[in-house]
Design an enzyme around this catalytic site. Structure first.
Site, short mmCIF file in Angstrom:
data_model
loop_
_atom_site.label_atom_id
_atom_site.label_comp_id
_atom_site.label_asym_id
_atom_site.label_seq_id
_atom_site.Cartn_x
_atom_site.Cartn_y
_atom_site.Cartn_z
N HIS A 149 0.86 -1.19 0.00
CA HIS A 149 0.00 0.00 0.00
C HIS A 149 0.89 1.24 0.00
O HIS A 149 2.12 1.14 0.16
CB HIS A 149 -0.95 -0.01 1.20
CG HIS A 149 -0.27 0.13 2.52
ND1 HIS A 149 0.55 -0.84 3.05
CD2 HIS A 149 -0.28 1.15 3.44
CE1 HIS A 149 0.99 -0.45 4.23
NE2 HIS A 149 0.52 0.75 4.49
N ASP A 208 5.88 4.66 4.98
CA ASP A 208 6.85 3.71 5.54
C ASP A 208 6.95 2.43 4.73
O ASP A 208 7.79 1.58 5.01
CB ASP A 208 6.53 3.40 7.00
CG ASP A 208 5.11 2.93 7.24
OD1 ASP A 208 4.20 3.36 6.52
OD2 ASP A 208 4.89 2.13 8.18
N HIS A 209 6.11 2.29 3.71
CA HIS A 209 6.14 1.09 2.86
C HIS A 209 6.56 1.39 1.42
O HIS A 209 6.65 0.46 0.62
CB HIS A 209 4.77 0.43 2.86
CG HIS A 209 4.37 -0.08 4.20
ND1 HIS A 209 4.49 -1.40 4.58
CD2 HIS A 209 3.88 0.56 5.29
CE1 HIS A 209 4.08 -1.54 5.83
NE2 HIS A 209 3.71 -0.37 6.28
N ASP A 268 0.20 -4.15 6.50
CA ASP A 268 -0.77 -3.38 7.28
C ASP A 268 -2.22 -3.78 7.04
O ASP A 268 -2.77 -3.59 5.95
CB ASP A 268 -0.60 -1.90 6.98
CG ASP A 268 0.73 -1.37 7.49
OD1 ASP A 268 1.64 -2.18 7.72
OD2 ASP A 268 0.86 -0.15 7.63
N HIS A 275 7.18 -5.09 11.76
CA HIS A 275 6.41 -3.85 11.68
C HIS A 275 5.97 -3.42 13.07
O HIS A 275 4.79 -3.37 13.40
CB HIS A 275 5.20 -4.04 10.75
CG HIS A 275 4.54 -2.75 10.34
ND1 HIS A 275 3.51 -2.19 11.06
CD2 HIS A 275 4.76 -1.93 9.30
CE1 HIS A 275 3.11 -1.08 10.46
NE2 HIS A 275 3.87 -0.90 9.39
#
Length: 305
Positions: free
Chosen positions: A63, A67-68, A209, A267
């Protein structure tokens, strides 16, 4: 020599810490290198981990929270700087196409490599040209559109040496059996099924997430190696639900129900400087192997059954 391992490039959620870089996970699978969720600083973490841009064959973004994905510009430009000779396939939610384009073209550079875009619109199989495995995406539940990814190796077949000896098969006869599935020996027909067995293919699942939803269990089902977010502990389950995340206990319960062999928790929220609570909480619900991921760790895929 084939190699199957996860190289952990970062384990932080939202905010990096002194000891945890933003997300980043490189799955090395024989000749393939699948880079998942390259957060900020991924290119430098790759240097510390001793892996190169040339080893990347596919990039998968779950997504478009920063942070990804904020490491994507550096990774893309490094792929081009190093003139990676093979195409690199990129998977990401189709609803974030504009973000992918901005990240891919965040600054001026000289394009030399081929990056093939595969926007993901729904749960289902993904194109994986040249791969010795099937790749699927499954929709998850997060405030922005998010997908998890599953890699599935086809089942194989192997001959059992003790069965071959029992039936007196050796040398050229074994070669014929392997090529044709049957062989004539001393006036009798021996089939491969009589002296062999199915060798189950391996599975890898990447669940980032999400709050609990059907997709989490679907991805985890039968995984040899499950990499799954465990942002919170159960004491903060309400926060996890509100922000679309999992607790360590929830991740462990999913792994237990799905028959996972090796569980990798990652995570982690910055609110937990000490992760011993994550291990203890997960161990109450999952009696298999649990790895609390650390930056730059290398985690092997369990040996084939």
């Amino acid at each position: 020599m084939s190699q199957r391992e996860l190289v952990v490039l970062g384990t932080a959620s939202q905010v990096p810490t002194r000891h945890r870089n933003h997300n980043g996970y490189l799955l090395r699978w024989d000749g393939e290198g699948l880079l998942f969720d390259p957060g900020e600083g991924t290119q430098r973490q790759m240097l510390f981990a001793g892996v190169s841009a040339t080893g990347i064959t596919r990039i998968a973004v779950s997504h478009f929270h920063g942070d990804h994905c904020l490491g994507l510009p550096g990774v893309v430009q490094r792929i081009n700087l190093d003139r990676v000779p093979h195409p690199v396939d990129a998977y990401y939610p189709a609803s974030g196409q504009v973000f992918f384009e901005r990240l891919r073209h965040a600054s001026a550079y000289h394009p030399t490599a081929e990056i093939r875009e595969h926007p993901v619109e729904a749960t289902g199989p993904l194109p994986a040209p040249g791969a010795p495995f099937a790749l699927d995406a499954v929709r998850l539940s997060h405030p922005v559109e998010s997908f998890g990814y599953r890699l599935t190796e086809p089942d194989g077949f192997r001959l059992r040496p003790e069965k071959l000896r029992e039936l007196g098969l050796r040398g050229p006869a074994v070669g014929v059996l392997q090529r044709e599935g049957r062989v004539e020996v001393d006036g009798r027909t021996v089939t491969a099924e009589q002296v062999g067995e199915v060798r189950p293919g391996q599975r890898f699942a990447f669940v980032m997430d999400t709050r609990l939803c059907d997709g989490v269990g679907e991805l985890a089902e039968g995984a040899d190696l499950l990499v799954i977010e465990s942002t919170f502990l159960d004491q903060d389950a309400a926060l996890a639900e509100e922000h679309g995340h999992l607790t360590a206990a929830q991740a462990a319960r999913v792994a237990a129900a799905a028959g996972v062999r090796r569980l990798v928790l990652t995570h982690f929220s910055q609110r937990y400087p000490d992760l011993s609570g994550h291990l203890a909480e997960a161990a109450r619900h999952f009696d298999g192997e649990i790895v609390v991921a650390e930056d730059l760790a290398r985690i092997p895929v369990p040996p084939r059954r």
